[in-house]
Design a protein around this motif. Sequence first.
Motif, mmCIF file in Angstrom:
data_model
loop_
_atom_site.group_PDB
_atom_site.id
_atom_site.type_symbol
_atom_site.label_atom_id
_atom_site.label_comp_id
_atom_site.label_asym_id
_atom_site.label_seq_id
_atom_site.Cartn_x
_atom_site.Cartn_y
_atom_site.Cartn_z
ATOM 1 N N UNK A 2 -4.171 31.903 16.730
ATOM 2 C CA UNK A 2 -3.305 31.014 15.966
ATOM 3 C C UNK A 2 -4.090 30.259 14.909
ATOM 4 N N UNK A 3 -5.209 29.660 15.304
ATOM 5 C CA UNK A 3 -6.011 28.891 14.358
ATOM 6 C C UNK A 3 -6.565 29.785 13.254
ATOM 7 N N UNK A 4 -7.050 30.962 13.616
ATOM 8 C CA UNK A 4 -7.622 31.862 12.612
ATOM 9 C C UNK A 4 -6.546 32.386 11.663
ATOM 10 N N UNK A 5 -5.373 32.681 12.198
ATOM 11 C CA UNK A 5 -4.248 33.089 11.365
ATOM 12 C C UNK A 5 -3.926 32.007 10.332
ATOM 13 N N UNK A 6 -3.851 30.768 10.789
ATOM 14 C CA UNK A 6 -3.529 29.664 9.885
ATOM 15 C C UNK A 6 -4.646 29.399 8.876
ATOM 16 N N UNK A 7 -5.896 29.505 9.325
ATOM 17 C CA UNK A 7 -7.020 29.280 8.417
ATOM 18 C C UNK A 7 -6.994 30.296 7.277
ATOM 19 N N UNK A 8 -6.738 31.561 7.609
ATOM 20 C CA UNK A 8 -6.676 32.605 6.596
ATOM 21 C C UNK A 8 -5.467 32.421 5.689
ATOM 22 N N UNK A 9 -4.303 32.146 6.287
ATOM 23 C CA UNK A 9 -3.094 31.949 5.490
ATOM 24 C C UNK A 9 -3.268 30.779 4.527
ATOM 25 N N UNK A 10 -3.891 29.700 4.997
ATOM 26 C CA UNK A 10 -4.133 28.558 4.119
ATOM 27 C C UNK A 10 -5.010 28.961 2.937
ATOM 28 N N UNK A 11 -6.058 29.728 3.211
ATOM 29 C CA UNK A 11 -6.926 30.164 2.117
ATOM 30 C C UNK A 11 -6.140 31.001 1.104
ATOM 31 N N UNK A 12 -5.351 31.950 1.599
ATOM 32 C CA UNK A 12 -4.594 32.818 0.688
ATOM 33 C C UNK A 12 -3.547 32.035 -0.095
#
Length: 465
Positions: free
Chosen positions: A14-24
Motif C-alpha cells: 500500500x505504501x509503495x503503491x502510494x509513493x509511486x502514484x504520488x511521484x507520477x
Amino acid sequence: MNSFSAVADFDSATAMLRALANYLNGEEFVLLGAMPRSRLPLMKVVASVVNDLPSMLREQVYIWSGRLEAVSPKKVEQINTDEIAGWMTNVYPEHSYPAVAVGSSNGAAVHLWSALGIPWLPQTYFIPVARSGIQPDDPAADAAWAQPTARKFLKANPDVQLHHMNDPVQDRLMIQRMAYFRVKRRRLGQAYENFLLRSLRPGGVIFVMDCRLKWPTTQYGERYFFQFGALGGATAEEYYYGSERVEDYLSRYHSPVKRWSPPKPDADRPEAEWGFEPAFAEDLESFARRHGFQIRRIVFEQPEHFSPFVADLYDWWNQKRNIRGNRLLVESFIVMEPYWTVRTGSIPFWMVFNKEPSVQMLEGYLGTRNTFDEIYLMLFSHGVNSIGLVPIDRWRCALARAIQHSSFVGVDPEAYPRDFGVFVRYNPDLQRKISPRYPVPSSLTLEELEEFLAQSSGRYQIDWL
C-alpha cells in the motif's frame, strides 16, 4: 463496506503503491501516504507527544493505532478483492505508458518505476483482521482462530490465495490485536486487465517482478497457507526450532515459553510479503499473448538484491542529469520518498527493515563503491527490541563513511526502535537537511534502461528474462 478500506495503510504494498502514484502525479510522499499534507502540522504535535511517553505507553499507542485499521472478522467475507484491484489502478494518472510493472513489492523497484515514469500493480497486499485474547507467542492458537474467517474470505474471492502470517519478532506488538492476512492474486482479474488495456501502449512491455524468496509454510486448503515468521533478523530455522537468541528474546519479554510451537510446515512456498506466486505469471502471459504485449521477467532471490542495482542506475542517471555532488539516501521499509530523491539528486538505497541483514547489505554496498560526499539515513521503527535489531551506534558508523556530511533523517536516535514520530518527520526533515533542488527530469526511456543493463551485465544478483 468499501473493500479498499480493509487494506492496511502500514502495509508495504500500500505504501509503495502510494509513493509511486504520488511521484507520477508530481507529488511528494507525506505521512506515508495515509493522510493529506494538510494534517502534517497536527501530526507533528501528536508525534512529539507520543515520543515523549514512557516506552510502555508508546507501545500501546502503536498497537491501537494499528488495531483501528483492522477489519472485523464478521466483515471479512464482504471484502471484494476485485474492488481492491480497481482502487489500486485508480491511484495512477490516466496516461499512455510504454510499460507497466506488476508483481512483487520492492522499495528499490519503486525508484526504478519512478525513473521510468511507469505504474506498478502489486500482486500482494495485507488485510489486518481484528482479534484479541491470543498471546503473541502462541502461533498455533492464532492459526486455529483464523481458519473459519479465512475460508469464508477465500470462498468469496476465487482469484486470490491467502497467506496467514504470524511473526512474533518484527510484529510482536501488532499481532496482539490482529491477525495478518496477506493476499496474493493468482489471476489478473478484470480491473488489472482493463488498466493494462487502456494504459499500456500497443506492443508495450509488462515488467514482472518475480522475487523467488521462499519460506516454510503449512497448507490448510487449496489456496490457504499459514506462515510462521518472516524475513528479518531471525532465520526460519530459529522461528521453528529455537536458538539462544530466541530464548534470550522471549526471556526479555517475559514470555512463558523458551521457543515457539507453530504448526508443522509441509513445504517451502513464496514468502507471504515479498515472494511471487507463479500462478499469477501464467495468467499474465496468456493475457499478453492475446493482446500483443511483451513480457520482461525480472528474477531475484532476496528483496534487497534489487537495491544496489537501482542505486547504481540512479548514479548513472544523475550523471546524465548533470547532478553535482554524490549523496546517498538510505531508506527503510516504507519510510521512503521517491519525489524528493529525484528533486535533491540523491541516490536511493532501500533496506527491507532495520535488522542485521539490511545493515550488512548497506555496509557491503558502501564497501564496494567510491565514497559518498553525503549520506542520509531514514529508519523504520517497529517498537520491539527484537532479534537481529541493529543498534543505533552501528547505523551511526554507516553514516560516518560520508566524506563531507551525514545525518539521520526524521530519526530520534534516543527513541529508536520506538521512534513512532519518524513516520511524520521523515519528509519535512529531508527537505530541511538536503538543500539542492533540481527539476523533475524527463523519464528514463526503455532504451536507456537497456543501455545501462548492457553496461552492467553480470554485476547484480538479478536475471532479466
